[in-house]
Design an enzyme around this catalytic site. Sequence first.
Site, PDB file in Angstrom:
ATOM      1  N   GLU A 139     -39.227 -18.635  -2.632  1.00 20.67           N
ATOM      2  CA  GLU A 139     -38.030 -18.670  -1.788  1.00 20.67           C
ATOM      3  C   GLU A 139     -38.009 -17.376  -0.984  1.00 20.67           C
ATOM      4  OE1 GLU A 139     -33.150 -18.322  -2.218  1.00 20.67           O
ATOM      5  OE2 GLU A 139     -34.321 -19.037  -3.916  1.00 20.67           O
TER       6      GLU A 139
ATOM      7  N   GLU B  57     -28.747 -12.400   3.084  1.00 16.25           N
ATOM      8  CA  GLU B  57     -27.650 -12.739   2.190  1.00 16.25           C
ATOM      9  C   GLU B  57     -26.666 -11.569   2.185  1.00 16.25           C
ATOM     10  OE1 GLU B  57     -28.662 -15.318  -1.539  1.00 16.25           O
ATOM     11  OE2 GLU B  57     -30.063 -13.648  -1.467  1.00 16.25           O
TER      12      GLU B  57
END
Length: 214
Positions: A168, A173
Amino acid sequence: MNRINILAGAVSVLVLSACGGDVKTETKLDAVNPGVPDVQPVGQDYTGSDWRLVWNDEFDGASINTSNWNYEVNCDGGGNQEFQCYTDSPENAFVSEGTLKIVAKLAEGASGEDDDFTSARLTTQNKADFKYGRIVMRAKLPMGQGSWPAFWMMPTDSVYGEWPKSGEIDIMEAVNLGAMREDGTAETNVYGTLHYGGGPASDFSGAAYTPGVS
């Protein structure tokens, strides 16, 4: 978030040589100037420019383009034990004034259960999949305790096994922006992280970045 472009091209040039077990690699980070890329529009035959624009969404229509995007619809907690359900409701995700809005809402009659909040998660899986390239996104992030906006990449097919075995890449974020930390300062970090390993928990590496302006 009001623009997402995928630019596919020569990100770097690698020179590999091996002799007697010795491996040498060279990465030329100046092969392309990312600040002023020579970008070729969608639909044109490749002419040798730095980048070829192969996919983009400017969110300039009246609704979310479902040829580009999938809605996840579930109350599974997003893999992070989130207290929310993902919906396809226009209250949680919609386009207006040239931007995509993703909105978290407190559900009516909240009971203290995991589905007290609703939000949206949009993916391009099986509609726009990329192996190499450069990804450009612009977004305005929400602030507040419990907020977790993210822009990230997962494999189309988990050929090495379920998460995290197939990897991933979290491009961006942010967690609890503006909330007070233990040292009395406001949270300002934005994160980029790689997840990998044999699981069930992931190995990861990454870094935090604090923008110079809000």
